[in-house]
Write a protein that holds these residues in place. Structure first.
Motif, short mmCIF file in Angstrom:
data_model
loop_
_atom_site.label_atom_id
_atom_site.label_comp_id
_atom_site.label_asym_id
_atom_site.label_seq_id
_atom_site.Cartn_x
_atom_site.Cartn_y
_atom_site.Cartn_z
N HIS A 1 0.83 -1.20 0.00
CA HIS A 1 0.00 0.00 0.00
C HIS A 1 0.87 1.25 0.00
CE1 HIS A 1 -3.44 -2.49 2.08
NE2 HIS A 1 -3.04 -3.00 0.92
N GLY B 1 -4.75 0.61 -8.79
CA GLY B 1 -3.35 0.64 -8.41
C GLY B 1 -2.64 -0.63 -8.83
N SER C 1 -3.96 -3.76 -16.63
CA SER C 1 -4.23 -2.51 -15.91
C SER C 1 -5.35 -1.73 -16.59
CB SER C 1 -2.97 -1.67 -15.82
OG SER C 1 -1.95 -2.33 -15.11
N VAL D 1 0.97 -2.56 -8.28
CA VAL D 1 2.28 -2.70 -7.65
C VAL D 1 3.05 -3.73 -8.45
CG1 VAL D 1 3.56 -3.34 -5.59
CG2 VAL D 1 1.38 -2.16 -5.37
N GLY E 1 3.28 1.70 -8.80
CA GLY E 1 4.42 1.80 -7.90
C GLY E 1 5.20 0.51 -7.84
N HIS F 1 3.82 1.54 -1.42
CA HIS F 1 4.32 1.76 -2.79
C HIS F 1 3.31 2.56 -3.61
CE1 HIS F 1 8.19 -0.01 -3.46
NE2 HIS F 1 7.86 -1.19 -3.00
N LEU F 2 2.04 2.27 -3.45
CA LEU F 2 1.02 3.01 -4.18
C LEU F 2 0.87 4.43 -3.64
CD1 LEU F 2 -1.71 0.27 -4.71
CD2 LEU F 2 -0.02 1.12 -6.36
N TYR F 3 1.04 4.60 -2.34
CA TYR F 3 0.91 5.93 -1.74
C TYR F 3 2.00 6.87 -2.26
CZ TYR F 3 -0.22 9.47 1.73
OH TYR F 3 -0.61 10.64 2.35
N ILE G 1 -2.58 4.30 -10.93
CA ILE G 1 -1.33 4.61 -10.25
C ILE G 1 -0.46 3.36 -10.26
CG2 ILE G 1 -2.38 6.41 -8.84
CD1 ILE G 1 -2.45 4.51 -6.48
N CYS H 1 2.67 7.32 -5.18
CA CYS H 1 2.07 8.01 -6.33
C CYS H 1 1.25 9.21 -5.87
CB CYS H 1 1.18 7.04 -7.10
SG CYS H 1 2.04 5.58 -7.74
N CYS I 1 -8.62 0.99 -5.49
CA CYS I 1 -8.32 1.81 -4.31
C CYS I 1 -9.35 2.93 -4.20
CB CYS I 1 -6.92 2.42 -4.41
SG CYS I 1 -5.64 1.28 -4.97
#
Length: 340
Positions: free
Chosen positions: A113, A132, A259, A134, A274, A115-117, A272, A119, A145
């Motif tokens: 989570h 999201g 994606s 990863v 990450g 890693h996504l934050y 996003i 972004c 998300c």
């Protein structure tokens, strides 16, 4: 008041001091590449021992850069999942010890989570709700998300993660460690259409990934069945570059397609991305092209926040705003790939 964040999920020991507005006052990352290079991959026991040696100096360096002491902090945050068990334990034990010594509350961080934050930290506007992705050495996972802390796991790899496949291809071609960046660099000189490698599970509905079959296809491009020692295989530099470019294209095609499928299914305005593989230039270009063609916004983590770091631990601020603190008997949740 600022918080201290600690990251030790795999083979980077990191700490950062972050203000409640997300600004970074000080950070430090100690890598272990030279330790694992002789083994051609990360050895969990070696990684854990290295964390033990480095965790306190790294924390001290981050605090000194911020010109702060433990008493100045508002909380201690640490990644408790997922990752290598021994590595996680070092970070969590250090965080709990400091929380007791400094009388500060403890916050648990989900590494994926976070890693996504990274972004969201790079965006001037809220990216939520979003899809999201990863994508790293241990993880290839898609999420829906609705906030930084509310993530629905859509699907992920059933075998090798994308970054793991990159590293294994690099090892087969004797490109050194870490293999992923070496494959990417060599791919820039190759023809992505030289080999018709499989786009695994691309036609299957849903959001599962598989890269083991692709890895096997690459293996047979390098040497015929039965050959186990690749050290005597003499491929030209161009042949290696073509293999790398074709392999990379296959991975990127699958990551982009799945994606985009999720973005359309959930009518998301943002995608996003990450994780360490998010630094791959071909993936970044492919995702941007897909965003322009399909009318959604793309936010990829900045290059300095793609690989494991403690700055992305700023997601702990979101948990603190909800009053989500961890108990002092916090335990780790190890694991590498699925379900987080």
């Amino acid at each position: 008041m600022p918080i201290l964040t600690i990251e030790s999920t795999c083979d980077e020991t990191a700490a950062a001091v972050i203000c409640d507005d997300g600004s970074v006052l000080g950070e430090c990352v100690a890598t272990q590449e030279t330790l694992h290079e002789q083994f051609g991959g990360v050895v969990p026991e070696v990684a854990a021992r290295a964390h033990v040696e480095r965790i306190l100096p790294v924390i001290d360096t981050a605090l000194r850069k911020a010109e702060l002491q433990g008493a100045d902090l508002d909380a201690i945050a640490v990644a408790d999942r997922p990752g290598l068990a021994g590595s996680l334990l070092v970070g969590v034990v250090a965080a709990k010890t400091l929380a007791v010594a400094w009388k500060k509350p403890l916050v648990a961080i989900n590494h994926l989570h976070a890693h996504l934050y990274a972004c969201q930290m790079a965006s001037d506007v809220s990216v939520y709700p979003c899809i999201g992705l990863v994508v790293s050495g241990g993880h290839t996972s898609l999420y829906h998300c609705t906030s930084p802390l509310d993530l629905e796991y859509l699907g992920g790899t059933i075998d090798d993660a994308a970054g793991e496949a990159f590293d294994k291809v690099g090892a087969m071609l004797n490109l050194g460690f870490p293999g992923g960046p070496a494959v990417s660099r060599l791919a820039a000189q190759g023809d992505p259409k030289a080999h018709a490698y499989p786009r695994s599970m691309l036609k299957e509905p849903g959001y599962r990934f598989s890269f083991s079959g692709l890895k096997t296809a690459v293996r047979y491009s390098i040497a015929p069945p039965g050959v186990k020692d690749f050290s005597d295989i003499n491929l030209s530099d161009q042949a290696k570059a073509d293999i790398c470019a074709s392999f990379q294209a296959a991975v990127v095609d699958v990551l982009v397609a799945k994606s985009v499928r999720a973005v359309k299914a959930y009518e998301a305005g943002f995608l996003i991305v990450g994780g360490g593989v998010a630094a791959n230039p071909v993936l970044r270009t492919g995702m941007q092209t897909a965003a322009e063609q399909n009318g959604f916004q793309l936010v990829i983590a900045p290059m300095n926040l793609c690989t494991d770091n403690a700055v992305m631990g700023a997601i702990a601020l979101e948990k603190m705003r909800r009053g989500q603190f961890a108990p002092l008997d916090l335990d780790i949740t190890a694991g590498l790939q699925r379900g987080f």
